[in-house]
Design a protein around this motif. Structure first.
Motif, PDB file in Angstrom:
ATOM      1  N   ALA A   1     -40.186  62.040  55.567  1.00 19.30           N
ATOM      2  CA  ALA A   1     -39.736  61.425  54.309  1.00 19.30           C
ATOM      3  C   ALA A   1     -38.905  60.175  54.592  1.00 19.30           C
ATOM      4  O   ALA A   1     -39.030  59.165  53.896  1.00 19.30           O
ATOM      5  N   VAL A   2     -38.071  60.254  55.623  1.00 22.94           N
ATOM      6  CA  VAL A   2     -37.291  59.080  56.025  1.00 22.94           C
ATOM      7  C   VAL A   2     -38.234  57.970  56.491  1.00 22.94           C
ATOM      8  O   VAL A   2     -38.068  56.801  56.124  1.00 22.94           O
ATOM      9  N   CYS A   3     -39.229  58.333  57.282  1.00 23.39           N
ATOM     10  CA  CYS A   3     -40.212  57.342  57.752  1.00 23.39           C
ATOM     11  C   CYS A   3     -40.927  56.670  56.583  1.00 23.39           C
ATOM     12  O   CYS A   3     -41.224  55.470  56.624  1.00 23.39           O
ATOM     13  N   ALA A   4     -41.193  57.443  55.529  1.00 22.53           N
ATOM     14  CA  ALA A   4     -41.927  56.912  54.372  1.00 22.53           C
ATOM     15  C   ALA A   4     -41.161  55.799  53.661  1.00 22.53           C
ATOM     16  O   ALA A   4     -41.756  54.989  52.948  1.00 22.53           O
ATOM     17  N   VAL A   5     -39.855  55.732  53.856  1.00 21.09           N
ATOM     18  CA  VAL A   5     -39.065  54.633  53.291  1.00 21.09           C
ATOM     19  C   VAL A   5     -39.602  53.293  53.814  1.00 21.09           C
ATOM     20  O   VAL A   5     -39.539  52.276  53.135  1.00 21.09           O
ATOM     21  N   TYR A   6     -40.178  53.328  55.019  1.00 21.33           N
ATOM     22  CA  TYR A   6     -40.695  52.115  55.665  1.00 21.33           C
ATOM     23  C   TYR A   6     -42.219  52.003  55.616  1.00 21.33           C
ATOM     24  O   TYR A   6     -42.793  51.223  56.360  1.00 21.33           O
ATOM     25  N   GLU A   7     -42.896  52.768  54.772  1.00 19.54           N
ATOM     26  CA  GLU A   7     -44.359  52.759  54.817  1.00 19.54           C
ATOM     27  C   GLU A   7     -44.984  51.458  54.312  1.00 19.54           C
ATOM     28  O   GLU A   7     -46.131  51.153  54.640  1.00 19.54           O
ATOM     29  N   ASP A   8     -44.261  50.674  53.516  1.00 12.89           N
ATOM     30  CA  ASP A   8     -44.798  49.400  53.018  1.00 12.89           C
ATOM     31  C   ASP A   8     -43.752  48.296  53.178  1.00 12.89           C
ATOM     32  O   ASP A   8     -43.272  47.728  52.192  1.00 12.89           O
ATOM     33  N   PRO A   9     -43.390  47.971  54.432  1.00  9.68           N
ATOM     34  CA  PRO A   9     -42.345  46.963  54.637  1.00  9.68           C
ATOM     35  C   PRO A   9     -42.761  45.545  54.237  1.00  9.68           C
ATOM     36  O   PRO A   9     -41.908  44.691  54.013  1.00  9.68           O
ATOM     37  N   VAL A  10     -44.068  45.304  54.140  1.00 17.01           N
ATOM     38  CA  VAL A  10     -44.542  43.964  53.780  1.00 17.01           C
ATOM     39  C   VAL A  10     -44.312  43.688  52.297  1.00 17.01           C
ATOM     40  O   VAL A  10     -43.754  42.645  51.928  1.00 17.01           O
ATOM     41  N   ASN A  11     -44.728  44.610  51.448  1.00 19.09           N
ATOM     42  CA  ASN A  11     -44.652  44.387  50.000  1.00 19.09           C
ATOM     43  C   ASN A  11     -43.471  45.055  49.318  1.00 19.09           C
ATOM     44  O   ASN A  11     -43.000  44.580  48.286  1.00 19.09           O
ATOM     45  N   HIS A  12     -43.015  46.163  49.869  1.00 19.31           N
ATOM     46  CA  HIS A  12     -41.923  46.913  49.247  1.00 19.31           C
ATOM     47  C   HIS A  12     -40.907  47.364  50.292  1.00 19.31           C
ATOM     48  O   HIS A  12     -40.786  48.559  50.568  1.00 19.31           O
ATOM     49  N   PRO A  13     -40.187  46.415  50.884  1.00 20.55           N
ATOM     50  CA  PRO A  13     -39.141  46.815  51.840  1.00 20.55           C
ATOM     51  C   PRO A  13     -38.041  47.554  51.090  1.00 20.55           C
ATOM     52  O   PRO A  13     -37.887  47.379  49.877  1.00 20.55           O
ATOM     53  N   PRO A  14     -37.279  48.395  51.798  1.00 26.87           N
ATOM     54  CA  PRO A  14     -36.226  49.153  51.114  1.00 26.87           C
ATOM     55  C   PRO A  14     -35.148  48.266  50.497  1.00 26.87           C
ATOM     56  O   PRO A  14     -34.475  48.665  49.565  1.00 26.87           O
ATOM     57  N   ILE A  15     -35.006  47.057  51.030  1.00 24.54           N
ATOM     58  CA  ILE A  15     -34.051  46.086  50.503  1.00 24.54           C
ATOM     59  C   ILE A  15     -34.724  44.718  50.537  1.00 24.54           C
ATOM     60  O   ILE A  15     -35.481  44.419  51.461  1.00 24.54           O
ATOM     61  N   GLU A  16     -34.422  43.900  49.551  1.00 19.31           N
ATOM     62  CA  GLU A  16     -34.995  42.553  49.479  1.00 19.31           C
ATOM     63  C   GLU A  16     -34.826  41.823  50.809  1.00 19.31           C
ATOM     64  O   GLU A  16     -33.733  41.751  51.353  1.00 19.31           O
ATOM     65  N   GLY A  17     -35.936  41.336  51.354  1.00 16.05           N
ATOM     66  CA  GLY A  17     -35.884  40.580  52.600  1.00 16.05           C
ATOM     67  C   GLY A  17     -36.179  41.403  53.839  1.00 16.05           C
ATOM     68  O   GLY A  17     -36.210  40.884  54.940  1.00 16.05           O
ATOM     69  N   GLY A  18     -36.386  42.714  53.673  1.00 16.21           N
ATOM     70  CA  GLY A  18     -36.716  43.551  54.828  1.00 16.21           C
ATOM     71  C   GLY A  18     -35.627  44.539  55.165  1.00 16.21           C
ATOM     72  O   GLY A  18     -34.880  44.985  54.298  1.00 16.21           O
TER      73      GLY A  18
ATOM     74  N   VAL B   1     -47.133  53.783  63.614  1.00 12.91           N
ATOM     75  CA  VAL B   1     -45.912  54.399  64.146  1.00 12.91           C
ATOM     76  C   VAL B   1     -45.584  55.689  63.399  1.00 12.91           C
ATOM     77  O   VAL B   1     -45.252  56.710  64.010  1.00 12.91           O
ATOM     78  N   ILE B   2     -45.681  55.669  62.086  1.00 12.48           N
ATOM     79  CA  ILE B   2     -45.388  56.871  61.303  1.00 12.48           C
ATOM     80  C   ILE B   2     -46.343  58.003  61.691  1.00 12.48           C
ATOM     81  O   ILE B   2     -45.923  59.159  61.849  1.00 12.48           O
ATOM     82  N   HIS B   3     -47.610  57.671  61.894  1.00  5.69           N
ATOM     83  CA  HIS B   3     -48.587  58.687  62.313  1.00  5.69           C
ATOM     84  C   HIS B   3     -48.229  59.248  63.693  1.00  5.69           C
ATOM     85  O   HIS B   3     -48.297  60.470  63.917  1.00  5.69           O
ATOM     86  N   GLN B   4     -47.835  58.385  64.605  1.00  6.68           N
ATOM     87  CA  GLN B   4     -47.487  58.837  65.953  1.00  6.68           C
ATOM     88  C   GLN B   4     -46.221  59.698  65.955  1.00  6.68           C
ATOM     89  O   GLN B   4     -46.127  60.677  66.701  1.00  6.68           O
TER      90      GLN B   4
END
Length: 197
Positions: free
Chosen positions: A85-102, A183-186
């Motif tokens: 679940a923590v990893c999923a926070v980073y599943e879409d860093p290109v379009n939906h980073p957890p914070i504006e700008g990455g 990375v999340i899969h690994q």
């Protein structure tokens, strides 16, 4: 909240997004004035300068990021599910980073490596906090009998954090989320090898 406190918080929030996008070195007081809509006097009545703003803005961004991790983990039951679940926070860093700008931890760590020492120390502390958080989840998984007692939780926590941060960098650099996905899969594959069936 008093007017001065509101102004201070407004500067911190706007500067956090600015620094996360343009970097500390690449951002000027003029940039801070533009994103906040304040005059130079308005900024300097609240803060001594860019250095002070940067430290508080990083703390603010770090709290938001850690909040995402905590919220994600709380919704899961098992240690493995919490890590995923923590990893999923980073599943879409290109379009939906957890914070504006990455990721503020990644962005600040890269930029502050040889630059502003107090900001580097803040980034190092945030990295330690994130790693300890992941290790704590793994430790609970071991103590509850979910994960093998041979698991070196500190080593795996370091691997998870380092891999996630690297995948965010690669995904944002290339504009392709596949790196985060790999990375999340690994991480899931590695965790499964330590699960007690």
């Amino acid at each position: 909240m008093r007017k001065g406190e509101k102004t201070r918080q407004h500067i911190i929030e706007k500067a956090a997004g600015l620094f996360n996008q343009k970097g500390y070195a690449g951002s000027s007081i003029q940039d801070i004035m533009e994103v906040t809509g304040l005059t130079k006097g308005g900024v300097y009545r609240t803060f001594s300068g860019k250095d002070e703003i940067a430290l508080e803005a990083f703390d603010y961004a770090s709290r938001i990021l850690m909040g995402h991790f905590l919220n994600a983990a709380e919704k899961a039951e098992t240690a493995v599910d919490k890590i995923m679940a923590v990893c999923a926070v980073y599943e879409d860093p290109v379009n939906h980073p957890p914070i504006e700008g990455g990721c503020p931890l990644l962005n600040t760590a890269v930029e502050a490596d040889d630059g502003y020492l107090p900001l580097r120390e803040k980034a190092a502390a945030a990295h330690s906090q994130f790693t300890a958080f992941i290790q704590g989840i793994l430790d609970k998984g071991v103590s509850s009998g979910e994960l093998l007692p041979t698991l070196h939780t500190e080593a795996l926590a370091s691997f998870v954090v380092s891999s996630l941060e690297g995948s965010v960098m690669a995904s944002r650099l290339t504009g392709d989320n596949k790196h985060a996905g790999f990375v999340i899969h690994q991480i899931k594959t590695i965790l499964s090898t330590y699960q007690i069936k």
